[in-house]
Scaffold this motif. Structure first.
Motif, PDB file in Angstrom:
ATOM      1  N   PHE B  13       0.845  -1.193   0.000  1.00 15.76           N
ATOM      2  CA  PHE B  13       0.000   0.000   0.000  1.00 15.76           C
ATOM      3  C   PHE B  13       0.879   1.241   0.000  1.00 15.76           C
ATOM      4  CE2 PHE B  13      -3.090  -2.902   2.053  1.00 15.76           C
ATOM      5  CZ  PHE B  13      -4.163  -2.677   1.213  1.00 15.76           C
ATOM      6  N   VAL B  20       3.503   0.378   2.902  1.00 14.40           N
ATOM      7  CA  VAL B  20       3.224  -0.687   3.857  1.00 14.40           C
ATOM      8  C   VAL B  20       3.065  -1.974   3.058  1.00 14.40           C
ATOM      9  CG1 VAL B  20       1.573  -1.599   5.521  1.00 14.40           C
ATOM     10  CG2 VAL B  20       2.040   0.856   5.451  1.00 14.40           C
ATOM     11  N   ALA B  22       1.547  -5.338   2.988  1.00 16.75           N
ATOM     12  CA  ALA B  22       0.524  -6.064   3.727  1.00 16.75           C
ATOM     13  C   ALA B  22       0.642  -7.567   3.501  1.00 16.75           C
ATOM     14  CB  ALA B  22      -0.861  -5.576   3.329  1.00 16.75           C
ATOM     15  N   PRO B  41      -2.636 -12.783  13.225  1.00 19.82           N
ATOM     16  CA  PRO B  41      -2.746 -11.637  14.130  1.00 19.82           C
ATOM     17  C   PRO B  41      -3.430 -10.457  13.447  1.00 19.82           C
ATOM     18  CG  PRO B  41      -0.448 -12.333  13.854  1.00 19.82           C
ATOM     19  CD  PRO B  41      -1.254 -13.136  12.915  1.00 19.82           C
ATOM     20  N   SER B  42      -3.940  -9.557  14.257  1.00 20.19           N
ATOM     21  CA  SER B  42      -4.632  -8.385  13.720  1.00 20.19           C
ATOM     22  C   SER B  42      -3.674  -7.557  12.872  1.00 20.19           C
ATOM     23  CB  SER B  42      -5.165  -7.556  14.874  1.00 20.19           C
ATOM     24  OG  SER B  42      -5.943  -6.513  14.372  1.00 20.19           O
ATOM     25  N   GLY B  43      -4.155  -7.108  11.723  1.00 19.55           N
ATOM     26  CA  GLY B  43      -3.351  -6.249  10.862  1.00 19.55           C
ATOM     27  C   GLY B  43      -2.339  -6.986  10.004  1.00 19.55           C
ATOM     28  N   GLY B  45      -2.895  -8.714   7.307  1.00 17.01           N
ATOM     29  CA  GLY B  45      -3.187  -8.696   5.875  1.00 17.01           C
ATOM     30  C   GLY B  45      -4.263  -9.678   5.440  1.00 17.01           C
ATOM     31  N   THR B  48      -6.881  -7.946   3.380  1.00 21.02           N
ATOM     32  CA  THR B  48      -6.270  -7.578   2.101  1.00 21.02           C
ATOM     33  C   THR B  48      -6.269  -8.777   1.158  1.00 21.02           C
ATOM     34  OG1 THR B  48      -4.877  -6.037   3.306  1.00 21.02           O
ATOM     35  CG2 THR B  48      -4.201  -6.603   1.066  1.00 21.02           C
ATOM     36  N   GLU B 160     -14.421 -12.436   8.559  1.00 25.24           N
ATOM     37  CA  GLU B 160     -14.921 -12.370   9.942  1.00 25.24           C
ATOM     38  C   GLU B 160     -16.414 -12.065   9.989  1.00 25.24           C
ATOM     39  OE1 GLU B 160     -12.489 -10.613  12.904  1.00 25.24           O
ATOM     40  OE2 GLU B 160     -10.857 -10.220  11.514  1.00 25.24           O
ATOM     41  N   ARG B 211       2.491  -8.785  10.033  1.00 25.89           N
ATOM     42  CA  ARG B 211       2.714  -8.041   8.802  1.00 25.89           C
ATOM     43  C   ARG B 211       4.206  -7.941   8.512  1.00 25.89           C
ATOM     44  NH1 ARG B 211       1.171  -2.359   9.553  1.00 25.89           N
ATOM     45  NH2 ARG B 211       3.372  -1.968   9.290  1.00 25.89           N
TER      46      ARG B 211
HETATM   47  N1  ATP Z   1      -6.034   1.092   1.896  1.00 29.52           N
HETATM   48  C1  ATP Z   1      -4.950   0.938   2.667  1.00 29.52           C
HETATM   49  N2  ATP Z   1      -3.956   1.843   2.641  1.00 29.52           N
HETATM   50  C2  ATP Z   1      -2.863   1.694   3.414  1.00 29.52           C
HETATM   51  N3  ATP Z   1      -2.663   0.675   4.237  1.00 29.52           N
HETATM   52  C3  ATP Z   1      -3.604  -0.267   4.317  1.00 29.52           C
HETATM   53  C4  ATP Z   1      -4.796  -0.187   3.538  1.00 29.52           C
HETATM   54  N4  ATP Z   1      -5.564  -1.272   3.826  1.00 29.52           N
HETATM   55  C5  ATP Z   1      -4.877  -1.977   4.733  1.00 29.52           C
HETATM   56  N5  ATP Z   1      -3.694  -1.393   5.022  1.00 29.52           N
HETATM   57  C6  ATP Z   1      -2.686  -1.897   5.949  1.00 29.52           C
HETATM   58  O1  ATP Z   1      -2.369  -3.206   5.589  1.00 29.52           O
HETATM   59  C7  ATP Z   1      -2.234  -4.023   6.734  1.00 29.52           C
HETATM   60  C8  ATP Z   1      -3.138  -5.229   6.647  1.00 29.52           C
HETATM   61  O2  ATP Z   1      -4.510  -4.789   6.737  1.00 29.52           O
HETATM   62  P1  ATP Z   1      -5.712  -5.833   6.770  1.00 29.52           P
HETATM   63  O3  ATP Z   1      -6.952  -5.045   6.882  1.00 29.52           O
HETATM   64  O4  ATP Z   1      -5.592  -6.739   5.600  1.00 29.52           O
HETATM   65  O5  ATP Z   1      -5.417  -6.628   8.116  1.00 29.52           O
HETATM   66  P2  ATP Z   1      -6.278  -7.761   8.804  1.00 29.52           P
HETATM   67  O6  ATP Z   1      -5.402  -8.939   8.936  1.00 29.52           O
HETATM   68  O7  ATP Z   1      -7.551  -7.957   8.098  1.00 29.52           O
HETATM   69  O8  ATP Z   1      -6.535  -7.139  10.225  1.00 29.52           O
HETATM   70  P3  ATP Z   1      -7.772  -7.355  11.218  1.00 29.52           P
HETATM   71  O9  ATP Z   1      -7.604  -8.704  11.839  1.00 29.52           O
HETATM   72  O10 ATP Z   1      -7.598  -6.271  12.235  1.00 29.52           O
HETATM   73  O11 ATP Z   1      -9.020  -7.221  10.411  1.00 29.52           O
HETATM   74  C9  ATP Z   1      -2.542  -3.152   7.929  1.00 29.52           C
HETATM   75  O12 ATP Z   1      -1.321  -2.781   8.522  1.00 29.52           O
HETATM   76  C10 ATP Z   1      -3.227  -1.961   7.361  1.00 29.52           C
HETATM   77  O13 ATP Z   1      -2.888  -0.825   8.083  1.00 29.52           O
END
Ligand code: ATP
Ligand code: MG
Lengths: 259, 253
Positions: B13, B20, B22, B41-43, B45, B48, B160, B211
């Motif tokens: 991203f 970042v 992901a 873990p949270s965040g 990806g 994504t 989720e 991540r």
């Molecule tokens: N549109 C975006 N622009 C910039 N960074 C992004 C964007 N979307 C996601 N990210 C970053 O990419 C990483 C992964 O995000 P993602 O939403 O896929 O995590 P996740 O595993 O689904 O988390 P959660 O369990 O909290 O839902 C995060 O660090 C987030 O900040």
């Protein structure tokens, strides 16, 4: 308890609303009839009532009211017709936002009152000039408000539509438009209130009919009762418009949490 | 050949020095009819990854192929259930379920019939004329599931979907999803960070790292089907749970 509240034919709180108006009338009467405020500044309520009757008999009450309503409707409708689509495009297209966004932000800080002389120069003192004052007073704000209401439609709704097979155009028509509608109805309700304000401004400056003109003329003759009558009509028309819009909102977006 | 094939998928991203990453080199295969769960873990990806498969997000490199065709954008062949409530509030429950069919220009009576069938499947037959604002959270997600199924997608994507529900409703919906999955022979890619949920539902669990998200390990869940939430009490379940928790603990420390 539940059944009694269901059987009531007025919305809860109607009694309190009525009471607040009565209290205002009471305060006014008290000040006027006891002579605490000079009659030159505060007319006696029954004199205002007489003024209503006189103006009705002179034939100006209805024609002036109608002239004003007509100007508000047309001027405001001109703004709405352009502002709603433009606002939606600004919210959904980055390019459109880049072209129009800052322009609108700039324009909305221009005080409309300061533009009135220009509108007189350009459009004379006829209805067109009134339309333009109302247009200038509501358009730029409305564009931004509609853009905001559109942007507040949850992104996930559009994304869900896309994963169900909707094209961009279909998502626009089937999700963004209905999704933004409750917010836009609110925006319309608020801006038509402003339209009234700007109309009266325009009519106070230059007009030969309308409620603003009526107030201005009454002031020249120190007819305080007529000034008050004019203010009351404007207030009532505003109140009526507001009710109309709340009702329209219930009709058009019954699914909204607000309805 | 597998149904969904993800090859060294990477997603970055942003641009300049604020990028970042992901996802990094994610590779996984999903077979026809398989129930795949991704935990992490949270965040890390997870969303994504799912969004790329849904076509809602563009990949940076690598590829995602569904049924031999590269994924380039969203389409009705992949139905998505979101964590947030995404029913259209101005449509009734049945009209919501009919949404995709309406887009496909299916005649009214036909699509009503299909919608009713799936509403029955998720236990909401009596609510077809209700508005979303009249439904509980669990009912909203049931409707969302019916809406996706009515579109007969090749694959179900779920991010989720039960995350916002209370514990009991979640148990109910997990069992319901297992029934639906068996009945519809669906291929599912499901995301969660609830380990119990993952083991209960999955044929295969992919565990992602912090991540930038990579696949740390893939675990096959051999617990006998049909399952319901009682399997959470079995020793096999506990063994798998222990294994996953170790992996995630290591990742977090
Ligand atoms: N549109 C975006 N622009 C910039 N960074 C992004 C964007 N979307 C996601 N990210 C970053 O990419 C990483 C992964 O995000 P993602 O939403 O896929 O995590 P996740 O595993 O689904 O988390 P959660 O369990 O909290 O839902 C995060 O660090 C987030 O900040
Ligand atoms: Mg997520």
């Amino acid at each position: 308890m539940a059944t009694t509240s269901k059987n009531r034919c007025f919305a809860p709180g109607t009694g309190l609303t009525l009471l607040s108006f009565l209290a205002l009338l009471g305060l006014w009467s008290a000040l006027a009839y006891t002579g605490s405020v000079k009659e030159l500044f505060l007319p006696k309520p029954h004199k205002v009532l007489t003024a209503f009757v006189q103006m009705y008999e002179e034939g100006i009450l209805l024609t002036y009211s109608w002239d004003s309503i007509y100007r508000v409707m047309v001027g405001w409708a001109m703004a709405v017709v352009v502002a709603v689509p433009l606002g939606m495009f600004i919210a959904t297209s980055r390019r459109c936002a880049a072209v129009f966004g800052p322009l609108m932000e700039f324009a909305r800080y221009l005080p409309v009152v300061a533009l009135v002389p220009l509108t007189l120069l350009y459009f004379g003192i006829g209805d067109l000039q009134k339309f333009m004052v109302i247009f200038l007073g509501t358009f730029f704000q409305l564009v931004l408000m509609v853009a905001d209401s559109t942007a507040r439609v949850p992104k996930d709704l559009s994304r869900a539509a896309a994963t169900l097979g909707a094209s961009r155009a279909q998502t626009y028509r089937l999700v963004l438009v209905p999704g933004a509608l409750p917010g836009i109805m609110d925006d319309l309700r608020i801006t038509i209130g402003w339209a009234w304000t700007y109309l009266v401004v325009a009519e106070l400056v230059a007009a030969n009919s309308g409620l603003g003109y009526m107030i201005l003329r009454a002031q020249r003759f120190l007819a305080i009762d007529r000034i008050f009558a004019g203010l009351i009509i404007i207030g009532l028309l505003g109140l009526g418009t507001d009710f109309l819009f709340k009702w329209l909102t219930r009709i058009t977006v019954p699914w909204s949490e607000k309805a | 050949m597998s149904k969904l094939s993800i090859q060294s998928l990477t997603k970055t991203f942003g641009s300049g020095d604020k990028t970042v990453t992901a996802l990094e080199n994610v590779t996984l295969e999903i077979d026809e009819g398989e129930f795949t769960v991704v935990v992490g873990p949270s965040g890390c990806g997870k969303s994504t990854l799912l969004n790329i498969v849904a076509g809602l997000e563009l990949k940076s490199s690598g590829q995602a192929v569904l049924g031999g065709r590269r994924i380039t954008g969203p389409g009705s062949d992949r139905g998505m259930v979101f964590q947030s409530y995404t029913l259209f509030p101005w449509l009734t429950v049945r009209e919501n379920v009919e949404f995709g069919l309406r887009i496909k220009k299916m005649p009214k009576t036909e699509r009503a019939e299909i919608a009713r069938k799936y509403l029955r499947l998720v236990g909401l037959a009596e609510f077809e004329n209700a508005l979303p604002k009249e439904l509980s959270g669990g009912m909203k997600q049931r409707t969302a599931i019916a809406r996706v199924l009515a579109n007969s997608p090749d694959m179900l994507l779920m991010d989720e979907p039960f995350g916002a529900l209370d514990a009991q409703t979640r148990l109910q919906l997990q069992d319901l999803l297992l029934d639906v999955w068996r009945e519809e022979k669906a291929t599912v890619l499901f995301i969660t960070h609830d380990i119990d949920e993952a083991i209960l539902l999955a044929d295969t669990i992919h565990i992602m790292s912090n991540r930038p998200g990579r696949i740390l390990e893939s675990i096959h869940v051999d617990i006998q089907r049909p399952r319901d939430h009682r399997v959470t009490l079995t020793p096999e379940f506990a063994a798998i749970k222990g294994q996953i928790m170790d992996l995630l603990w290591n990742e977090m420390s």
